[in-house]
Design a protein around this motif. Structure first.
Motif, PDB file in Angstrom:
ATOM      1  N   LYS A 143       0.822  -1.171  -0.005  1.00 15.62           N
ATOM      2  CA  LYS A 143       0.066  -0.083  -0.003  1.00 15.62           C
ATOM      3  C   LYS A 143       1.134   1.168   0.132  1.00 15.62           C
ATOM      4  O   LYS A 143       1.900   1.320   0.644  1.00 15.62           O
ATOM      5  CB  LYS A 143      -0.685  -0.120   1.276  1.00 15.62           C
ATOM      6  CG  LYS A 143      -2.148  -0.704   1.416  1.00 15.62           C
ATOM      7  CD  LYS A 143      -2.878  -0.606   2.436  1.00 15.62           C
ATOM      8  CE  LYS A 143      -4.138  -1.539   2.387  1.00 15.62           C
ATOM      9  NZ  LYS A 143      -4.805  -1.495   3.781  1.00 15.62           N
ATOM     10  N   ILE A 163       0.915   5.026   0.866  1.00 12.54           N
ATOM     11  CA  ILE A 163       0.355   6.054   2.169  1.00 12.54           C
ATOM     12  C   ILE A 163       1.016   7.380   1.594  1.00 12.54           C
ATOM     13  O   ILE A 163       1.906   7.511   1.864  1.00 12.54           O
ATOM     14  CB  ILE A 163       0.439   5.713   3.349  1.00 12.54           C
ATOM     15  CG1 ILE A 163      -0.235   4.190   3.753  1.00 12.54           C
ATOM     16  CG2 ILE A 163      -0.372   6.397   4.110  1.00 12.54           C
ATOM     17  CD1 ILE A 163       0.123   3.936   4.919  1.00 12.54           C
ATOM     18  N   ILE A 199       0.118  11.872   4.737  1.00 13.57           N
ATOM     19  CA  ILE A 199      -0.011  11.645   6.133  1.00 13.57           C
ATOM     20  C   ILE A 199       0.673  12.687   7.042  1.00 13.57           C
ATOM     21  O   ILE A 199       2.079  12.947   6.706  1.00 13.57           O
ATOM     22  CB  ILE A 199       0.510  10.089   6.448  1.00 13.57           C
ATOM     23  CG1 ILE A 199      -0.594   9.224   5.861  1.00 13.57           C
ATOM     24  CG2 ILE A 199       0.671  10.002   8.024  1.00 13.57           C
ATOM     25  CD1 ILE A 199      -0.096   7.786   6.097  1.00 13.57           C
ATOM     26  N   ASN A 202      -8.833  11.932  17.217  1.00 15.59           N
ATOM     27  CA  ASN A 202      -9.231  12.563  15.947  1.00 15.59           C
ATOM     28  C   ASN A 202      -8.390  12.988  15.070  1.00 15.59           C
ATOM     29  O   ASN A 202      -8.396  12.984  13.808  1.00 15.59           O
ATOM     30  CB  ASN A 202     -10.302  13.564  16.426  1.00 15.59           C
ATOM     31  CG  ASN A 202     -11.736  12.939  17.166  1.00 15.59           C
ATOM     32  OD1 ASN A 202     -11.838  11.651  16.784  1.00 15.59           O
ATOM     33  ND2 ASN A 202     -12.331  13.887  17.860  1.00 15.59           N
ATOM     34  N   ARG A 222      -5.282  12.274  14.638  1.00 16.60           N
ATOM     35  CA  ARG A 222      -4.587  11.154  14.019  1.00 16.60           C
ATOM     36  C   ARG A 222      -5.508  10.477  12.891  1.00 16.60           C
ATOM     37  O   ARG A 222      -5.086   9.978  11.915  1.00 16.60           O
ATOM     38  CB  ARG A 222      -4.078   9.855  14.934  1.00 16.60           C
ATOM     39  CG  ARG A 222      -2.830  10.685  15.706  1.00 16.60           C
ATOM     40  CD  ARG A 222      -2.298   9.852  16.878  1.00 16.60           C
ATOM     41  NE  ARG A 222      -1.540  10.337  17.577  1.00 16.60           N
ATOM     42  CZ  ARG A 222      -1.606  10.797  18.735  1.00 16.60           C
ATOM     43  NH1 ARG A 222      -2.254  10.333  19.459  1.00 16.60           N
ATOM     44  NH2 ARG A 222      -0.297  11.257  19.341  1.00 16.60           N
ATOM     45  N   ARG A 223      -6.721  10.285  13.029  1.00 10.52           N
ATOM     46  CA  ARG A 223      -7.826   9.645  12.071  1.00 10.52           C
ATOM     47  C   ARG A 223      -7.777  10.918  10.823  1.00 10.52           C
ATOM     48  O   ARG A 223      -7.595  10.323   9.636  1.00 10.52           O
ATOM     49  CB  ARG A 223      -9.130   9.684  12.813  1.00 10.52           C
ATOM     50  CG  ARG A 223      -9.193   8.583  13.586  1.00 10.52           C
ATOM     51  CD  ARG A 223     -10.638   8.397  14.041  1.00 10.52           C
ATOM     52  NE  ARG A 223     -10.764   7.114  15.215  1.00 10.52           N
ATOM     53  CZ  ARG A 223     -10.862   7.653  16.460  1.00 10.52           C
ATOM     54  NH1 ARG A 223     -11.279   9.039  16.856  1.00 10.52           N
ATOM     55  NH2 ARG A 223     -10.995   6.599  17.388  1.00 10.52           N
ATOM     56  N   ARG A 241      -4.464  10.498   8.902  1.00  8.90           N
ATOM     57  CA  ARG A 241      -4.330   9.241   8.048  1.00  8.90           C
ATOM     58  C   ARG A 241      -5.268   9.334   6.823  1.00  8.90           C
ATOM     59  O   ARG A 241      -5.086   8.423   6.091  1.00  8.90           O
ATOM     60  CB  ARG A 241      -4.785   7.896   8.957  1.00  8.90           C
ATOM     61  CG  ARG A 241      -3.497   7.663   9.821  1.00  8.90           C
ATOM     62  CD  ARG A 241      -3.852   6.122  10.254  1.00  8.90           C
ATOM     63  NE  ARG A 241      -5.173   6.210  10.827  1.00  8.90           N
ATOM     64  CZ  ARG A 241      -5.392   6.166  12.170  1.00  8.90           C
ATOM     65  NH1 ARG A 241      -4.483   6.271  13.191  1.00  8.90           N
ATOM     66  NH2 ARG A 241      -6.839   6.160  12.727  1.00  8.90           N
ATOM     67  N   GLY A 242      -6.339  10.136   6.834  1.00  2.00           N
ATOM     68  CA  GLY A 242      -7.322  10.248   5.957  1.00  2.00           C
ATOM     69  C   GLY A 242      -8.810   9.285   6.361  1.00  2.00           C
ATOM     70  O   GLY A 242      -9.566   9.127   5.536  1.00  2.00           O
ATOM     71  N   ASP A 243      -8.415   8.655   7.701  1.00  2.00           N
ATOM     72  CA  ASP A 243      -9.511   7.680   7.935  1.00  2.00           C
ATOM     73  C   ASP A 243     -10.946   8.249   8.063  1.00  2.00           C
ATOM     74  O   ASP A 243     -12.046   8.033   7.603  1.00  2.00           O
ATOM     75  CB  ASP A 243      -9.145   7.139   9.406  1.00  2.00           C
ATOM     76  CG  ASP A 243      -8.183   6.214   9.092  1.00  2.00           C
ATOM     77  OD1 ASP A 243      -7.648   5.732   8.035  1.00  2.00           O
ATOM     78  OD2 ASP A 243      -7.842   5.578  10.019  1.00  2.00           O
ATOM     79  N   ASP A 244     -11.004   9.615   8.882  1.00  2.00           N
ATOM     80  CA  ASP A 244     -12.256  10.231   9.014  1.00  2.00           C
ATOM     81  C   ASP A 244     -12.123  11.650   8.946  1.00  2.00           C
ATOM     82  O   ASP A 244     -11.437  12.639   9.656  1.00  2.00           O
ATOM     83  CB  ASP A 244     -12.760  10.015  10.439  1.00  2.00           C
ATOM     84  CG  ASP A 244     -13.814  10.523  10.725  1.00  2.00           C
ATOM     85  OD1 ASP A 244     -14.314  10.676  12.022  1.00  2.00           O
ATOM     86  OD2 ASP A 244     -14.598  11.180   9.933  1.00  2.00           O
TER      87      ASP A 244
END
Length: 90
Positions: free
Chosen positions: A10, A12, A15, A63, A65-66, A69-72
């Protein structure tokens, strides 16, 4: 990280690594996620009120860190969301 469905590593991008490796503590004890953030309303805590360890793992940092990372990315008003929306490159 490995993507098993595509059978390749992957990649990434975008980040913010600062959220895992550094923090900024102001002279008054306020803790910010990075040195580019100075308005008090974006502080993640204050070491005069709580231990750095608690601040480092609090909800604001989680939050951030989310978002980093692009998670949320739906947390409007969070400084890391604003930074990511402005396409800041760290």
């Amino acid at each position: 990280m490995y993507n098993y469905s595509q059978k390749r590593k992957k990649v990434i991008r975008d980040i913010c690594k600062l959220l895992w490796f550094q923090s900024t503590i102001q002279p008054d004890g306020s803790v910010s996620p990075c040195c580019a953030i100075w308005p008090e309303k974006f502080d993640f805590g204050n070491i005069n009120d709580s231990s750095f360890r608690k601040i480092w793992s609090n909800k604001k940092y989680q939050n951030a860190r989310r978002i980093g990372r692009g998670d949320d990315i739906s947390i409007n008003g969070h400084i890391c969301y604003i930074c990511k929306q402005n396409k800041a490159k760290i």
